[in-house]
Design a protein around this motif. Structure first.
Motif, PDB file in Angstrom:
ATOM      1  N   SER A 230      30.739  39.056 -77.788  1.00  0.00           N
ATOM      2  CA  SER A 230      30.180  38.169 -78.808  1.00  0.00           C
ATOM      3  C   SER A 230      30.282  38.758 -80.216  1.00  0.00           C
ATOM      4  CB  SER A 230      28.715  37.851 -78.494  1.00  0.00           C
ATOM      5  OG  SER A 230      27.856  38.925 -78.845  1.00  0.00           O
ATOM      6  N   GLN A 231      30.613  40.035 -80.331  1.00  0.00           N
ATOM      7  CA  GLN A 231      30.785  40.632 -81.646  1.00  0.00           C
ATOM      8  C   GLN A 231      32.040  40.107 -82.338  1.00  0.00           C
ATOM      9  OE1 GLN A 231      28.120  42.618 -82.657  1.00  0.00           O
ATOM     10  NE2 GLN A 231      27.463  41.870 -80.649  1.00  0.00           N
ATOM     11  N   PHE A 232      33.065  39.735 -81.579  1.00  0.00           N
ATOM     12  CA  PHE A 232      34.316  39.314 -82.215  1.00  0.00           C
ATOM     13  C   PHE A 232      34.693  37.862 -81.964  1.00  0.00           C
ATOM     14  CE2 PHE A 232      35.643  41.190 -78.138  1.00  0.00           C
ATOM     15  CZ  PHE A 232      36.488  40.221 -77.622  1.00  0.00           C
ATOM     16  N   THR A 233      34.034  37.207 -80.986  1.00  0.00           N
ATOM     17  CA  THR A 233      34.300  35.788 -80.765  1.00  0.00           C
ATOM     18  C   THR A 233      33.031  35.129 -80.266  1.00  0.00           C
ATOM     19  OG1 THR A 233      35.758  34.170 -79.679  1.00  0.00           O
ATOM     20  CG2 THR A 233      35.146  36.104 -78.388  1.00  0.00           C
ATOM     21  N   VAL A 234      32.736  33.962 -80.785  1.00  0.00           N
ATOM     22  CA  VAL A 234      31.527  33.269 -80.358  1.00  0.00           C
ATOM     23  C   VAL A 234      31.689  32.815 -78.910  1.00  0.00           C
ATOM     24  CG1 VAL A 234      32.333  31.039 -81.272  1.00  0.00           C
ATOM     25  CG2 VAL A 234      29.889  31.428 -80.900  1.00  0.00           C
ATOM     26  N   LEU A 235      30.647  32.997 -78.127  1.00  0.00           N
ATOM     27  CA  LEU A 235      30.625  32.526 -76.747  1.00  0.00           C
ATOM     28  C   LEU A 235      29.754  31.285 -76.670  1.00  0.00           C
ATOM     29  CD1 LEU A 235      30.255  35.955 -74.921  1.00  0.00           C
ATOM     30  CD2 LEU A 235      32.297  34.492 -74.988  1.00  0.00           C
ATOM     31  N   ARG A 236      30.195  30.315 -75.873  1.00  0.00           N
ATOM     32  CA  ARG A 236      29.486  29.044 -75.779  1.00  0.00           C
ATOM     33  C   ARG A 236      29.174  28.718 -74.321  1.00  0.00           C
ATOM     34  NH1 ARG A 236      33.322  28.382 -79.926  1.00  0.00           N
ATOM     35  NH2 ARG A 236      32.403  27.780 -81.918  1.00  0.00           N
ATOM     36  N   PRO A 237      28.207  27.835 -74.098  1.00  0.00           N
ATOM     37  CA  PRO A 237      27.835  27.480 -72.726  1.00  0.00           C
ATOM     38  C   PRO A 237      29.046  27.039 -71.900  1.00  0.00           C
ATOM     39  CG  PRO A 237      26.223  26.594 -74.250  1.00  0.00           C
ATOM     40  CD  PRO A 237      27.353  27.150 -75.093  1.00  0.00           C
ATOM     41  N   GLY A 238      29.149  27.616 -70.717  1.00  0.00           N
ATOM     42  CA  GLY A 238      30.256  27.300 -69.825  1.00  0.00           C
ATOM     43  C   GLY A 238      31.411  28.260 -69.897  1.00  0.00           C
ATOM     44  N   ASP A 239      31.426  29.138 -70.899  1.00  0.00           N
ATOM     45  CA  ASP A 239      32.477  30.159 -70.945  1.00  0.00           C
ATOM     46  C   ASP A 239      32.317  31.112 -69.763  1.00  0.00           C
ATOM     47  OD1 ASP A 239      33.573  29.079 -73.219  1.00  0.00           O
ATOM     48  OD2 ASP A 239      32.718  30.569 -74.583  1.00  0.00           O
ATOM     49  N   VAL A 240      33.433  31.692 -69.338  1.00  0.00           N
ATOM     50  CA  VAL A 240      33.462  32.528 -68.134  1.00  0.00           C
ATOM     51  C   VAL A 240      33.969  33.923 -68.492  1.00  0.00           C
ATOM     52  CG1 VAL A 240      34.456  32.808 -65.823  1.00  0.00           C
ATOM     53  CG2 VAL A 240      33.852  30.517 -66.654  1.00  0.00           C
ATOM     54  N   ILE A 241      33.281  34.941 -67.986  1.00  0.00           N
ATOM     55  CA  ILE A 241      33.691  36.325 -68.200  1.00  0.00           C
ATOM     56  C   ILE A 241      33.815  37.009 -66.846  1.00  0.00           C
ATOM     57  CG2 ILE A 241      33.075  38.549 -69.218  1.00  0.00           C
ATOM     58  CD1 ILE A 241      31.460  36.970 -71.313  1.00  0.00           C
ATOM     59  N   LEU A 242      35.021  37.473 -66.512  1.00  0.00           N
ATOM     60  CA  LEU A 242      35.245  38.234 -65.292  1.00  0.00           C
ATOM     61  C   LEU A 242      34.945  39.706 -65.565  1.00  0.00           C
ATOM     62  CD1 LEU A 242      36.707  35.535 -64.690  1.00  0.00           C
ATOM     63  CD2 LEU A 242      38.407  36.855 -63.414  1.00  0.00           C
ATOM     64  N   THR A 243      34.234  40.344 -64.648  1.00  0.00           N
ATOM     65  CA  THR A 243      33.692  41.676 -64.925  1.00  0.00           C
ATOM     66  C   THR A 243      34.514  42.830 -64.362  1.00  0.00           C
ATOM     67  OG1 THR A 243      32.268  41.591 -62.972  1.00  0.00           O
ATOM     68  CG2 THR A 243      31.340  40.766 -65.034  1.00  0.00           C
ATOM     69  N   GLY A 244      35.669  42.552 -63.758  1.00  0.00           N
ATOM     70  CA  GLY A 244      36.498  43.626 -63.228  1.00  0.00           C
ATOM     71  C   GLY A 244      36.439  43.703 -61.715  1.00  0.00           C
ATOM     72  N   THR A 245      37.347  44.470 -61.152  1.00  0.00           N
ATOM     73  CA  THR A 245      37.480  44.542 -59.694  1.00  0.00           C
ATOM     74  C   THR A 245      37.280  45.973 -59.201  1.00  0.00           C
ATOM     75  OG1 THR A 245      38.847  43.727 -57.844  1.00  0.00           O
ATOM     76  CG2 THR A 245      39.963  45.025 -59.522  1.00  0.00           C
ATOM     77  N   PRO A 246      36.720  46.142 -57.989  1.00  0.00           N
ATOM     78  CA  PRO A 246      36.584  47.496 -57.416  1.00  0.00           C
ATOM     79  C   PRO A 246      37.906  48.010 -56.875  1.00  0.00           C
ATOM     80  CG  PRO A 246      35.712  45.857 -55.900  1.00  0.00           C
ATOM     81  CD  PRO A 246      36.086  45.117 -57.158  1.00  0.00           C
ATOM     82  N   GLY A 247      37.891  49.241 -56.378  1.00  0.00           N
ATOM     83  CA  GLY A 247      39.089  49.828 -55.788  1.00  0.00           C
ATOM     84  C   GLY A 247      39.538  49.073 -54.552  1.00  0.00           C
ATOM     85  N   GLY A 248      40.792  49.285 -54.200  1.00  0.00           N
ATOM     86  CA  GLY A 248      41.335  48.668 -52.999  1.00  0.00           C
ATOM     87  C   GLY A 248      42.384  47.607 -53.243  1.00  0.00           C
ATOM     88  N   VAL A 249      42.876  47.498 -54.475  1.00  0.00           N
ATOM     89  CA  VAL A 249      43.916  46.510 -54.751  1.00  0.00           C
ATOM     90  C   VAL A 249      45.231  46.976 -54.145  1.00  0.00           C
ATOM     91  CG1 VAL A 249      42.790  45.704 -56.852  1.00  0.00           C
ATOM     92  CG2 VAL A 249      44.483  47.544 -56.999  1.00  0.00           C
ATOM     93  N   GLY A 250      46.123  46.015 -53.938  1.00  0.00           N
ATOM     94  CA  GLY A 250      47.401  46.319 -53.304  1.00  0.00           C
ATOM     95  C   GLY A 250      48.249  47.290 -54.090  1.00  0.00           C
ATOM     96  N   MET A 251      48.213  47.193 -55.417  1.00  0.00           N
ATOM     97  CA  MET A 251      49.032  48.082 -56.238  1.00  0.00           C
ATOM     98  C   MET A 251      48.603  49.535 -56.102  1.00  0.00           C
ATOM     99  SD  MET A 251      49.967  47.750 -60.312  1.00  0.00           S
ATOM    100  CE  MET A 251      48.326  48.074 -60.914  1.00  0.00           C
TER     101      MET A 251
END
Length: 283
Positions: A230-251
């Motif tokens: 929110s410091q660099f872009t306004v967030l509005r109701p309904g916006d979605v933020i993905l928080t990252g993934t744990p270990g174990g990805v295929g790569m």
């Protein structure tokens, strides 16, 4: 509260769960519902039986849960936010969040098949994630204001096309393929779920456990991410933020292992339900 977008004979409706029923609300989906500042009051009135229903209640077993938030203005993702995943990618713990954006049309429903074109079939990877749904307009928010501005949480699978992602230092081209990011199946309001207390998220591919992570180990918590963004872009109701993934990805496997035609990927978390999506390679 548990909210969802359900499909009925009349079309899609935002709905709130009451026991073994979904109570449809006035909005066509959760993206529209959350733009009404009174969305919480509306849902609570439905639960209390003090609001009329334009559409009859739907039994939970009969409800088709579809993409809950089909029209966010912004979809912002944090990469490298679980310590184990950061280490498996060969990186140091970050001082600031690593962020990238997606378009709304990357999102798809909790049980939809993922149609993958030929150009993306070589290194298709899974990434189970907790997603934050914004419930208020936030600009230059502090962490406590950000916490209060979170509507709730849902699940995501940030399906990634690794060979495209690794073509340059910018990840965007490996992360923004159309209809490849399952989201849902429900939105659990922030008063009913606390990621900082710990929510276990898992990912299975064809019934084999590939990822297990707990949100209490996030480097940047949900409120911290919301406040930072929110410091660099306004967030509005309904916006979605993905928080990252744990270990174990295929790569991160040796050798790397990627998704194939017909594979089914299941992302689950207690209290948030499950995403179950099958990969379909197309010409």
């Amino acid at each position: 509260m548990e909210l969802a977008t359900i499909r009925t004979a009349e079309g899609t409706r935002a709905a709130v769960r009451s026991g073994d029923q979904w109570l449809p609300l006035g909005a066509p989906h959760l993206s529209a519902l959350l733009t009404d500042a009174a969305w919480r009051t509306t849902a609570q009135a439905a639960l209390a039986g003090t609001a009329p229903h334009a559409v009859a209640p739907v039994a939970v077993d009969d409800a088709e849960l579809v993409l809950p938030l089909p029209a966010p203005r912004k979809v912002i993702c944090c990469g490298l936010n679980y310590a184990d995943h950061i280490l498996e990618m060969g990186r140091d713990l970050p001082e600031h969040p690593t962020l990238f954006a997606k378009f709304a049309d990357t999102l798809t429903g909790p049980t939809d098949e993922l149609a993958v074109p030929a150009a993306a079939q070589g290194a298709l990877d899974w990434e189970a994630e907790l997603a934050v749904v914004v419930g208020a307009e936030l600009r230059n928010a502090g962490e406590e204001e950000a916490r209060q501005g979170i509507a709730g949480y849902t699940l995501a699978n940030d399906i990634s096309v690794r060979d495209w992602q690794n073509r340059t230092l910018q990840w965007f081209q490996g992360k923004a393929w159309d209809a490849t990011n399952p989201l849902g199946p429900v939105l659990v309001t922030a008063d009913a779920l606390d990621p900082e207390a710990g929510v276990e998220i898992t990912c299975e591919v064809n019934g084999i456990r590939r990822q297990t992570g707990n949100t209490k180990t996030l480097v940047f918590s949900a409120p911290a991410l919301v406040a930072y963004i929110s410091q660099f872009t306004v967030l509005r109701p309904g916006d979605v933020i993905l928080t990252g993934t744990p270990g174990g990805v295929g790569m991160g496997m040796k050798p790397p292992r990627y998704l194939a035609d017909g594979d089914t990927v299941v992302v689950e978390a207690q209290g948030l339900g499950r995403l179950a999506n099958t990969i379909r390679f197309t010409d």
